[in-house]
Scaffold this motif. Sequence first.
Motif, mmCIF file in Angstrom:
data_model
loop_
_atom_site.group_PDB
_atom_site.id
_atom_site.type_symbol
_atom_site.label_atom_id
_atom_site.label_comp_id
_atom_site.label_asym_id
_atom_site.label_seq_id
_atom_site.Cartn_x
_atom_site.Cartn_y
_atom_site.Cartn_z
ATOM 1 N N LEU A 1 15.307 1.660 4.485
ATOM 2 C CA LEU A 1 15.476 1.421 3.057
ATOM 3 C C LEU A 1 14.838 2.570 2.282
ATOM 4 N N ASN A 2 15.033 2.594 0.970
ATOM 5 C CA ASN A 2 14.517 3.680 0.149
ATOM 6 C C ASN A 2 13.003 3.723 0.136
ATOM 7 N N SER A 3 12.463 4.910 -0.046
ATOM 8 C CA SER A 3 11.018 5.094 -0.111
ATOM 9 C C SER A 3 10.553 5.085 -1.559
ATOM 10 N N CYS A 4 9.359 4.504 -1.785
ATOM 11 C CA CYS A 4 8.804 4.433 -3.138
ATOM 12 C C CYS A 4 7.393 4.993 -3.166
ATOM 13 N N LYS A 5 6.991 5.468 -4.350
ATOM 14 C CA LYS A 5 5.629 5.911 -4.585
ATOM 15 C C LYS A 5 5.161 5.341 -5.908
ATOM 16 N N ARG A 6 3.851 5.113 -6.008
ATOM 17 C CA ARG A 6 3.262 4.634 -7.237
ATOM 18 C C ARG A 6 2.293 5.711 -7.736
ATOM 19 N N ASN A 7 2.664 6.308 -8.867
ATOM 20 C CA ASN A 7 1.854 7.412 -9.407
ATOM 21 C C ASN A 7 1.665 8.510 -8.374
ATOM 22 N N THR B 1 1.534 8.225 -5.218
ATOM 23 C CA THR B 1 0.791 7.793 -4.036
ATOM 24 C C THR B 1 1.647 6.893 -3.155
ATOM 25 N N GLU B 2 1.574 7.126 -1.844
ATOM 26 C CA GLU B 2 2.314 6.284 -0.906
ATOM 27 C C GLU B 2 1.804 4.851 -0.992
ATOM 28 N N ILE B 3 2.722 3.888 -0.989
ATOM 29 C CA ILE B 3 2.362 2.474 -1.086
ATOM 30 C C ILE B 3 2.575 1.817 0.274
ATOM 31 N N PRO B 4 1.520 1.366 0.938
ATOM 32 C CA PRO B 4 1.655 0.800 2.291
ATOM 33 C C PRO B 4 2.278 -0.593 2.287
ATOM 34 N N VAL B 5 2.914 -0.924 3.387
ATOM 35 C CA VAL B 5 3.455 -2.269 3.587
ATOM 36 C C VAL B 5 2.299 -3.220 3.887
ATOM 37 N N THR B 6 2.356 -4.421 3.315
ATOM 38 C CA THR B 6 1.311 -5.428 3.546
ATOM 39 C C THR B 6 1.821 -6.641 4.320
ATOM 40 N N GLY B 7 3.133 -6.728 4.495
ATOM 41 C CA GLY B 7 3.655 -7.866 5.242
ATOM 42 C C GLY B 7 5.162 -7.931 5.257
ATOM 43 N N VAL B 8 5.698 -8.768 6.153
ATOM 44 C CA VAL B 8 7.131 -9.028 6.258
ATOM 45 C C VAL B 8 7.310 -10.535 6.338
ATOM 46 N N SER B 9 8.321 -11.054 5.668
ATOM 47 C CA SER B 9 8.589 -12.493 5.731
ATOM 48 C C SER B 9 10.085 -12.738 5.869
ATOM 49 N N VAL B 10 10.441 -13.901 6.419
ATOM 50 C CA VAL B 10 11.847 -14.295 6.536
ATOM 51 C C VAL B 10 12.081 -15.507 5.649
#
Length: 316
Positions: free
Chosen positions: A26-32, A34-43
């Motif tokens: 999927l597309n990559s995002c940055k905040r200001n 800065t790389e934003i890490p993944v904190t979880g996955v849910s179904v």
Amino acid sequence: MKTPRFVFSALTAIVAVSLGFGVLSLNSCKRNGTEIPVTGVSVNQPAFSITEGETAVISYSVEPSDASVKDVSFSSSDTSVATVDNTGRVTAVAPGSATITVTSKDGGFTASVTVTVIAKGSVGVAVTGILLDNSEVTLELGSTFTFTVTVEPDNATDKGVIWKSSKPSAVIVDDYGMISAMGIGSATITATSKSNPAISAKCDVTVVNKGVVQSPKKVTVAEFIAAPESDSQKYELVGIIDGSINTTYGDFYLYDETGSVRVYGLTATDLGYGAKNDKSFSSLGLHAGDKIRIIGYRLSFSSTPEVAYAYFVEKL
């Protein structure tokens, strides 16, 4: 049988068929900047059933919604039962069960879906309801209680249930419906049908400190019998005195339209939990057939529920 359809969020991947393991980017995002890490996955659906030869689409989300790397991979625990392609589309291969796992590339977070494959041509009976033996439970800190769950109809093809606690810091629940009081507070326990997630039942659980007596809870005889044992929760019951009475200590059976329960010692006033019976029952002038209101604790003798340390409220 139609292929199950699921609701998709903005982060949901829509999933065509291949064996085993793949990656969805999927597309990559940055905040200001800065790389934003993944904190979880849910179904969105932890379990479902499909017929042999059909397909179903896994709906999932990556948290947070603006994570920089949203790539995920899919894998099947048993490709002889169900396969999954690199976009999350599951294909039912043969009868049985398999676990489909979604794993984030960033952080390695996982979420899983249990897929049950039903033989083609077999007649499946859908779950229409789930019932728990309690809608409210009060537990002392450190104690446990196991629910009795009824799945309807009795001949449902898949009677599996998934248990969940809204607040594990207060109450946890295992795969068999046993709850444990972990911390002071409240939680809602939900039992959801594996084969039909639209069907569920809930129970509100309150955890209290040991020795803190709660206000009496109005219940039927059946609800009293189903309640957990407790020396901190009083119960108020209304019923009719049935059969012979021990007029010295006030031992008798009380019944209503839902059932019958033994009252082990009824006194004229509230003497408190654990107090010695003062033999005041005879002063009440009660007889078999009288309808009364009493308050007592849910205990048991030789695994048989009984109303203990009970006191008289009124004759109705």
